[in-house]
Design an enzyme around this catalytic site. Structure first.
Site, PDB file in Angstrom:
ATOM      1  N   ASP A   1      -3.177   1.876  -2.323  1.00 25.08           N
ATOM      2  CA  ASP A   1      -2.900   3.120  -2.452  1.00 25.08           C
ATOM      3  C   ASP A   1      -3.454   4.014  -1.273  1.00 25.08           C
ATOM      4  OD1 ASP A   1      -5.252   5.013  -3.171  1.00 25.08           O
ATOM      5  OD2 ASP A   1      -5.465   3.033  -4.051  1.00 25.08           O
TER       6      ASP A   1
ATOM      7  N   GLY B   1      -9.882   1.548  -2.456  1.00 25.30           N
ATOM      8  CA  GLY B   1      -8.654   1.732  -2.302  1.00 25.30           C
ATOM      9  C   GLY B   1      -7.879   0.742  -1.419  1.00 25.30           C
ATOM     10  N   GLU B   2      -6.879   1.316  -0.888  1.00 23.12           N
ATOM     11  CA  GLU B   2      -5.957   0.637   0.128  1.00 23.12           C
ATOM     12  C   GLU B   2      -5.424  -0.705  -0.311  1.00 23.12           C
ATOM     13  OE1 GLU B   2      -8.119   0.184   3.735  1.00 23.12           O
ATOM     14  OE2 GLU B   2      -8.574   2.544   3.671  1.00 23.12           O
ATOM     15  N   GLY B   3      -5.955  -1.280  -1.240  1.00 25.10           N
ATOM     16  CA  GLY B   3      -5.646  -2.747  -1.741  1.00 25.10           C
ATOM     17  C   GLY B   3      -6.708  -3.763  -1.486  1.00 25.10           C
TER      18      GLY B   3
ATOM     19  N   THR C   1       0.993  -1.480  -0.077  1.00 22.65           N
ATOM     20  CA  THR C   1      -0.025  -0.081  -0.071  1.00 22.65           C
ATOM     21  C   THR C   1       0.821   1.373   0.082  1.00 22.65           C
ATOM     22  OG1 THR C   1      -1.688  -1.236   1.158  1.00 22.65           O
ATOM     23  CG2 THR C   1      -1.784   1.306   1.167  1.00 22.65           C
TER      24      THR C   1
END
EC number: 2.4.2.21
Length: 352
Positions: A176, A318-320, A65
């Protein structure tokens, strides 16, 4: 381009067709009608080609991330203040974010990387520090970064993934964090797909109709002002991108160079995937698309890359998170190929 980037690009080879042939042949002998497991069969064959093994193996998993801030938030393109970026980084470290929950469930480590957080972070927290600068410049007023910084961002991503592979890694997901990062991602998408800004720009963290129109105008202004070359991915990244986007592109390229499959997350990771594919077309063969985001540009990115999402869950975090779910399904596909009985082993007659 930098030495590490050039070396990495030169190391990306075509998938192993013989391994894929053997994986496909084994799929056809498993105790099921041929093709009955659909995408699970396709994914396992792709994994075989990437890992260069007839029966791919997934044990060691990670989500990388990348965090970075964006100068364009000064244009008021979103609803959250920039202070949220370092706050969320701390949440990742403390294990309280959605990506932490999903990663724990699938048995993956979360690697948090500071690519360009503008705020202060405690020195002692367990993150990887690859700070290029404290946030990009405002793309509505000029380029996001210099070409040298763009190369640094990509090479930092390559260094991160090389380090993780050296520790043991069979598959990686991209993630991200960065307030305002849907704005540069939409700019990258518009430039590299040839679509209008209006078609690729979404509401991000929940913009009103009026705010969305304003955001579209800011992105159009940034593209006109900076005039990125759609045929030069490095130029696009430097002029309208982000440090975390460059870092994710580096992760993709580095993983491809070393035969590790990459599960790409949502809209921001999709922008990075476009940059990576622009630098090396072969890199897209190493990508799996974890999910399809509700951001309208994500579908356009997927079509440009020729990738089909593993799941569609209307995610936009997001974040993965979507990548982590994709990793679980990819691992499942590999286990089916390896562990499911064949007709002969089970003593079951095949159909005529």
């Amino acid at each position: 381009m930098g030495e590490l980037l050039n070396k990495t690009l030169a190391s990306i080879k075509p998938l192993d067709k013989e391994a894929m042939r053997k994986a496909s042949a084994r799929q056809d002998t498993l105790i099921k009608p041929q093709g009955a497991l659909g995408r699970l069969e396709e994914i396992s064959i792709t994994l075989a080609g990437i890992q260069r093994k007839a029966i791919p193996q997934i044990k060691n998993k990670a989500v990388v991330t990348m965090a970075g801030d964006h100068g364009v938030v000064a244009e008021k393109v979103g609803n959250y203040p920039q202070e949220v970026t370092p706050q969320m980084v701390l949440n990742f470290v403390n294990g309280g974010a959605a990506i932490n929950v999903i990663a724990r469930q699938i048995g993956a480590r979360v690697v948090v990387v500071n690519m360009g957080v503008a705020g202060d972070l405690p020195a002692e927290i367990p993150i990887v520090n690859k700070l290029v600068a404290r946030g990009t410049a405002n793309i509505a007023r000029g380029p996001a970064m210099s070409e040298a910084q763009a190369i640094q961002a990509i090479e930092s991503g390559i260094e991160v993934i090389n380090s993780e592979i050296d520790k043991g890694l069979d598959i990686v997901g991209t993630g991200d964090m960065g307030i305002g990062n849907t704005t540069p991602s939409a700019a990258i998408c518009a430039v590299m797909t040839g679509q209008s800004v209006k078609n690729v720009t979404g509401r991000g963290t929940g913009l009103s109709d009026e705010q969305l129109e304003y955001k579209i105008g800011v992105i159009e202004k940034a593209i006109t002002l900076n005039d990125p070359d759609a045929n030069n991915a490095l130029d696009v990244l430097a002029k309208v991108g982000g440090f975390e986007i460059g870092g994710i592109a580096g992760v993709i390229l580095g993983a491809a160079a070393r035969g590790v499959p990459v599960v790409v997350d949502g809209f921001i990771s999709g922008a990075a995937a476009l940059i990576a594919e622009g630098l090396c077309a072969q890199a897209k063969d190493y990508m799996l698309l974890g999910h399809l985001s509700v951001e309208p540009g994500h579908r356009i990115m997927a079509e440009k890359l020729g990738l089909k999402p593993i799941v569609t869950l209307d995610l936009r975090l997001g974040e993965g998170t979507g990548a982590a779910i994709g990793i679980f399904i990819a691992e499942t596909s590999a286990k089916i190929l390896a562990e499911m009985a064949t007709f002969g082993e089970a003593g079951v007659s095949e159909s005529e």
